[in-house]
Design a protein around this motif. Structure first.
Motif, PDB file in Angstrom:
ATOM      1  N   ALA A   1       6.933 146.844  13.400  1.00 17.65           N
ATOM      2  CA  ALA A   1       6.049 145.673  13.422  1.00 17.65           C
ATOM      3  C   ALA A   1       6.440 144.637  14.468  1.00 17.65           C
ATOM      4  O   ALA A   1       5.782 143.603  14.577  1.00 17.65           O
ATOM      5  CB  ALA A   1       6.032 145.018  12.044  1.00 17.65           C
ATOM      6  N   GLU A   2       7.485 144.896  15.240  1.00 15.74           N
ATOM      7  CA  GLU A   2       8.010 143.882  16.151  1.00 15.74           C
ATOM      8  C   GLU A   2       6.950 143.353  17.113  1.00 15.74           C
ATOM      9  O   GLU A   2       6.818 142.140  17.312  1.00 15.74           O
ATOM     10  CB  GLU A   2       9.186 144.452  16.944  1.00 15.74           C
ATOM     11  CG  GLU A   2       9.984 143.410  17.711  1.00 15.74           C
ATOM     12  CD  GLU A   2      10.828 142.534  16.806  1.00 15.74           C
ATOM     13  OE1 GLU A   2      11.058 141.369  17.174  1.00 15.74           O
ATOM     14  OE2 GLU A   2      11.245 143.015  15.737  1.00 15.74           O
ATOM     15  N   ASP A   3       6.182 144.259  17.722  1.00 20.55           N
ATOM     16  CA  ASP A   3       5.177 143.821  18.695  1.00 20.55           C
ATOM     17  C   ASP A   3       4.107 142.952  18.040  1.00 20.55           C
ATOM     18  O   ASP A   3       3.683 141.932  18.605  1.00 20.55           O
ATOM     19  CB  ASP A   3       4.528 145.028  19.371  1.00 20.55           C
ATOM     20  CG  ASP A   3       5.471 145.730  20.340  1.00 20.55           C
ATOM     21  OD1 ASP A   3       6.510 145.132  20.699  1.00 20.55           O
ATOM     22  OD2 ASP A   3       5.175 146.875  20.727  1.00 20.55           O
ATOM     23  N   SER A   4       3.657 143.346  16.853  1.00 23.05           N
ATOM     24  CA  SER A   4       2.638 142.564  16.150  1.00 23.05           C
ATOM     25  C   SER A   4       3.165 141.192  15.770  1.00 23.05           C
ATOM     26  O   SER A   4       2.465 140.179  15.906  1.00 23.05           O
ATOM     27  CB  SER A   4       2.175 143.306  14.893  1.00 23.05           C
ATOM     28  OG  SER A   4       1.521 144.511  15.220  1.00 23.05           O
ATOM     29  N   LEU A   5       4.406 141.143  15.312  1.00 23.65           N
ATOM     30  CA  LEU A   5       4.999 139.861  14.947  1.00 23.65           C
ATOM     31  C   LEU A   5       5.128 138.957  16.165  1.00 23.65           C
ATOM     32  O   LEU A   5       4.847 137.753  16.100  1.00 23.65           O
ATOM     33  CB  LEU A   5       6.368 140.078  14.308  1.00 23.65           C
ATOM     34  CG  LEU A   5       6.405 140.855  12.986  1.00 23.65           C
ATOM     35  CD1 LEU A   5       7.833 140.983  12.489  1.00 23.65           C
ATOM     36  CD2 LEU A   5       5.541 140.188  11.941  1.00 23.65           C
ATOM     37  N   ASP A   6       5.554 139.536  17.283  1.00 24.70           N
ATOM     38  CA  ASP A   6       5.687 138.747  18.507  1.00 24.70           C
ATOM     39  C   ASP A   6       4.332 138.226  18.978  1.00 24.70           C
ATOM     40  O   ASP A   6       4.215 137.081  19.435  1.00 24.70           O
ATOM     41  CB  ASP A   6       6.325 139.589  19.613  1.00 24.70           C
ATOM     42  CG  ASP A   6       7.814 139.813  19.396  1.00 24.70           C
ATOM     43  OD1 ASP A   6       8.413 139.087  18.580  1.00 24.70           O
ATOM     44  OD2 ASP A   6       8.378 140.721  20.039  1.00 24.70           O
ATOM     45  N   GLN A   7       3.306 139.069  18.868  1.00 22.45           N
ATOM     46  CA  GLN A   7       1.979 138.663  19.317  1.00 22.45           C
ATOM     47  C   GLN A   7       1.452 137.493  18.494  1.00 22.45           C
ATOM     48  O   GLN A   7       0.943 136.508  19.045  1.00 22.45           O
ATOM     49  CB  GLN A   7       1.016 139.843  19.233  1.00 22.45           C
ATOM     50  CG  GLN A   7      -0.361 139.550  19.821  1.00 22.45           C
ATOM     51  CD  GLN A   7      -1.271 140.761  19.774  1.00 22.45           C
ATOM     52  OE1 GLN A   7      -1.198 141.572  18.856  1.00 22.45           O
ATOM     53  NE2 GLN A   7      -2.134 140.894  20.769  1.00 22.45           N
ATOM     54  N   VAL A   8       1.577 137.580  17.185  1.00 21.78           N
ATOM     55  CA  VAL A   8       1.121 136.480  16.334  1.00 21.78           C
ATOM     56  C   VAL A   8       1.974 135.239  16.583  1.00 21.78           C
ATOM     57  O   VAL A   8       1.464 134.112  16.595  1.00 21.78           O
ATOM     58  CB  VAL A   8       1.149 136.883  14.852  1.00 21.78           C
ATOM     59  CG1 VAL A   8       0.822 135.687  13.959  1.00 21.78           C
ATOM     60  CG2 VAL A   8       0.159 138.013  14.590  1.00 21.78           C
TER      61      VAL A   8
ATOM     62  N   THR B   1      -1.579 140.679  10.141  1.00 20.08           N
ATOM     63  CA  THR B   1      -1.248 141.979  10.724  1.00 20.08           C
ATOM     64  C   THR B   1      -1.566 143.047   9.688  1.00 20.08           C
ATOM     65  O   THR B   1      -1.392 142.816   8.483  1.00 20.08           O
ATOM     66  CB  THR B   1       0.236 142.077  11.126  1.00 20.08           C
ATOM     67  OG1 THR B   1       1.055 141.847   9.976  1.00 20.08           O
ATOM     68  CG2 THR B   1       0.579 141.063  12.202  1.00 20.08           C
ATOM     69  N   PRO B   2      -2.041 144.212  10.096  1.00 14.53           N
ATOM     70  CA  PRO B   2      -2.411 145.251   9.134  1.00 14.53           C
ATOM     71  C   PRO B   2      -1.213 145.695   8.296  1.00 14.53           C
ATOM     72  O   PRO B   2      -0.089 145.754   8.777  1.00 14.53           O
ATOM     73  CB  PRO B   2      -2.908 146.395  10.032  1.00 14.53           C
ATOM     74  CG  PRO B   2      -3.269 145.749  11.323  1.00 14.53           C
ATOM     75  CD  PRO B   2      -2.314 144.614  11.491  1.00 14.53           C
ATOM     76  N   GLY B   3      -1.470 145.977   7.033  1.00  7.14           N
ATOM     77  CA  GLY B   3      -0.441 146.566   6.197  1.00  7.14           C
ATOM     78  C   GLY B   3       0.036 145.698   5.059  1.00  7.14           C
ATOM     79  O   GLY B   3       0.439 146.203   4.021  1.00  7.14           O
TER      80      GLY B   3
ATOM     81  N   ASP C   1       2.484 136.172   8.794  1.00  9.56           N
ATOM     82  CA  ASP C   1       1.672 135.351   7.900  1.00  9.56           C
ATOM     83  C   ASP C   1       2.371 134.037   7.572  1.00  9.56           C
ATOM     84  O   ASP C   1       1.732 132.986   7.499  1.00  9.56           O
ATOM     85  CB  ASP C   1       1.378 136.119   6.610  1.00  9.56           C
ATOM     86  CG  ASP C   1       0.537 137.354   6.856  1.00  9.56           C
ATOM     87  OD1 ASP C   1      -0.670 137.211   7.095  1.00  9.56           O
ATOM     88  OD2 ASP C   1       1.108 138.459   6.841  1.00  9.56           O
ATOM     89  N   ILE C   2       3.670 134.104   7.380  1.00  8.48           N
ATOM     90  CA  ILE C   2       4.425 132.889   7.081  1.00  8.48           C
ATOM     91  C   ILE C   2       4.350 131.925   8.258  1.00  8.48           C
ATOM     92  O   ILE C   2       4.119 130.721   8.086  1.00  8.48           O
ATOM     93  CB  ILE C   2       5.884 133.245   6.756  1.00  8.48           C
ATOM     94  CG1 ILE C   2       5.948 134.097   5.488  1.00  8.48           C
ATOM     95  CG2 ILE C   2       6.727 131.987   6.608  1.00  8.48           C
ATOM     96  CD1 ILE C   2       7.329 134.652   5.193  1.00  8.48           C
ATOM     97  N   GLN C   3       4.526 132.449   9.467  1.00  2.61           N
ATOM     98  CA  GLN C   3       4.485 131.591  10.647  1.00  2.61           C
ATOM     99  C   GLN C   3       3.093 131.011  10.855  1.00  2.61           C
ATOM    100  O   GLN C   3       2.943 129.823  11.176  1.00  2.61           O
ATOM    101  CB  GLN C   3       4.929 132.372  11.882  1.00  2.61           C
ATOM    102  CG  GLN C   3       5.080 131.499  13.121  1.00  2.61           C
ATOM    103  CD  GLN C   3       5.716 132.239  14.280  1.00  2.61           C
ATOM    104  OE1 GLN C   3       6.055 133.416  14.173  1.00  2.61           O
ATOM    105  NE2 GLN C   3       5.881 131.543  15.397  1.00  2.61           N
ATOM    106  N   LEU C   4       2.060 131.836  10.661  1.00  2.00           N
ATOM    107  CA  LEU C   4       0.695 131.340  10.835  1.00  2.00           C
ATOM    108  C   LEU C   4       0.372 130.277   9.794  1.00  2.00           C
ATOM    109  O   LEU C   4      -0.232 129.243  10.111  1.00  2.00           O
ATOM    110  CB  LEU C   4      -0.300 132.497  10.748  1.00  2.00           C
ATOM    111  CG  LEU C   4      -1.783 132.103  10.783  1.00  2.00           C
ATOM    112  CD1 LEU C   4      -2.117 131.274  12.018  1.00  2.00           C
ATOM    113  CD2 LEU C   4      -2.666 133.354  10.717  1.00  2.00           C
ATOM    114  N   TRP C   5       0.766 130.503   8.555  1.00  2.00           N
ATOM    115  CA  TRP C   5       0.473 129.526   7.506  1.00  2.00           C
ATOM    116  C   TRP C   5       1.137 128.182   7.811  1.00  2.00           C
ATOM    117  O   TRP C   5       0.509 127.131   7.692  1.00  2.00           O
ATOM    118  CB  TRP C   5       0.945 130.068   6.158  1.00  2.00           C
ATOM    119  CG  TRP C   5       0.588 129.187   5.003  1.00  2.00           C
ATOM    120  CD1 TRP C   5      -0.625 129.068   4.388  1.00  2.00           C
ATOM    121  CD2 TRP C   5       1.467 128.284   4.315  1.00  2.00           C
ATOM    122  NE1 TRP C   5      -0.560 128.158   3.358  1.00  2.00           N
ATOM    123  CE2 TRP C   5       0.714 127.666   3.297  1.00  2.00           C
ATOM    124  CE3 TRP C   5       2.811 127.961   4.464  1.00  2.00           C
ATOM    125  CZ2 TRP C   5       1.267 126.724   2.427  1.00  2.00           C
ATOM    126  CZ3 TRP C   5       3.364 127.025   3.600  1.00  2.00           C
ATOM    127  CH2 TRP C   5       2.594 126.420   2.595  1.00  2.00           C
ATOM    128  N   ALA C   6       2.390 128.203   8.220  1.00  2.00           N
ATOM    129  CA  ALA C   6       3.079 126.956   8.568  1.00  2.00           C
ATOM    130  C   ALA C   6       2.404 126.277   9.757  1.00  2.00           C
ATOM    131  O   ALA C   6       2.326 125.043   9.824  1.00  2.00           O
ATOM    132  CB  ALA C   6       4.550 127.233   8.872  1.00  2.00           C
TER     133      ALA C   6
END
Length: 306
Positions: free
Chosen positions: A134-141, A190-192, A198-203
């Protein structure tokens, strides 16, 4: 003056390893301590992850006041840690901090690294917030969240020129649209399932609504509110005690006012964060995965943002 949060200079960015035989920093119960100020969005994200991962016993937390007490915007209580970690540290001594109680030094002040180390090195009884691959997805978000924060700050700056503010508003709305699209068919960004993203986006959404929104034009706020999936998602996660229970709306407002006494009034928020705080702290924290913020990656029924 904009309602921003200072960063440590220089940034301290060591990581937690997995092998005690290699020396250095490795995960061990109660070796480390988090120093957090919940009105800070980075501290808020770390507090949510810490709660989700059930790390209260393994990794103690020191909560700092909402408003820093040092003239440079830092915390006097953190000065010894910074001085021990960086000789003649120029300041400010800011949160979040992950410190090593064995050495009396700071491991890291970099929130994304701290979040990843909590999820990958300390484990806990909670969800897998950093799944394999999930590293790439986390970095993108993460980059999208940084773009939301940076563009919202610039769009609300009274000392910025009209063209700069106009461009910043466009970037802000475009970035929110990308995030909105991600949530049209999935419960999480992110899918899954629920992840650090999600935590970063919510904050980030909490910060956008409570700190940046009062400085934006009514038309910009109206267009921000049109991202109904984003704000429904923010409300849904706020209902979860692991999220809503970490909110400090009064502290956020105190810090916003302290950073800029001439700041406009808070106005009407897009989300009534105080309602979720009181609801979250009034009930028992359920065991994972029964919490309302867990479960499969299936988008729930649409929720009105009115």
């Amino acid at each position: 003056m904009s309602a921003t949060y200072p960063t440590a200079a220089p940034s301290l960015r060591s990581r937690i390893g997995s092998d005690p035989r290699g020396g250095g920093y490795y995960a061990a119960p109660r070796r480390y301590r988090l120093h957090l100020s919940l009105p800070c969005p980075h501290s808020l994200a770390i507090a949510v992850a810490h709660r989700l991962l059930r790390l209260d016993d393994a990794l103690p937390v020191t909560l700092l006041p909402a408003v820093p007490d040092a003239p440079d915007g830092g915390y006097l209580a953190l000065d010894p840690l910074y001085e021990a970690s960086a000789h003649h540290h120029p300041g400010p001594s800011i949160a979040p901090v992950l410190s090593d109680t064995w050495s009396g030094r700071i491991v890291s002040t970099h929130a994304p690294d701290i979040l990843r180390d909590l999820a990958r090195r300390f484990g806990g009884d909670g969800p897998d917030l950093h799944p394999s691959g999930a590293e790439d997805s986390l970095d993108q978000v993460g980059r999208l969240c940084e773009q939301v924060g940076a563009s919202a700050r610039l769009a609300g700056r009274s000392d910025a020129g009209a063209p700069e503010r106009h461009t910043a508003v466009g970037t802000l709305l475009d970035t929110l649209s990308v995030l909105e699209t991600r949530l049209t068919s999935h419960a999480y960004v992110t899918p899954g399932g629920l992840t650090l993203a999600d935590i970063q986006l919510w904050a980030t959404l909490v910060q956008l609504d409570t700190v940046h929104r009062p400085r934006l034009s009514a038309e910009t706020v109206r267009r921000i509110a049109e991202n109904t999936q984003l704000w429904a998602y923010a409300r849904r996660l706020a209902q979860c005690p692991e999220f809503g229970g970490q909110l400090d709306p009064d502290g956020i407002e105190q810090r916003r006012r302290a950073s800029d006494p001439q700041a406009p009034g808070a106005g009407v928020p897009l989300v009534d964060w105080t309602a979720y705080t009181s609801a979250a702290t009034a009930r028992e924290v359920p065991q994972w995965p029964e919490s309302v913020c867990g479960g499969a990656d299936v988008r729930p029924p649409a929720v009105s943002c009115d």
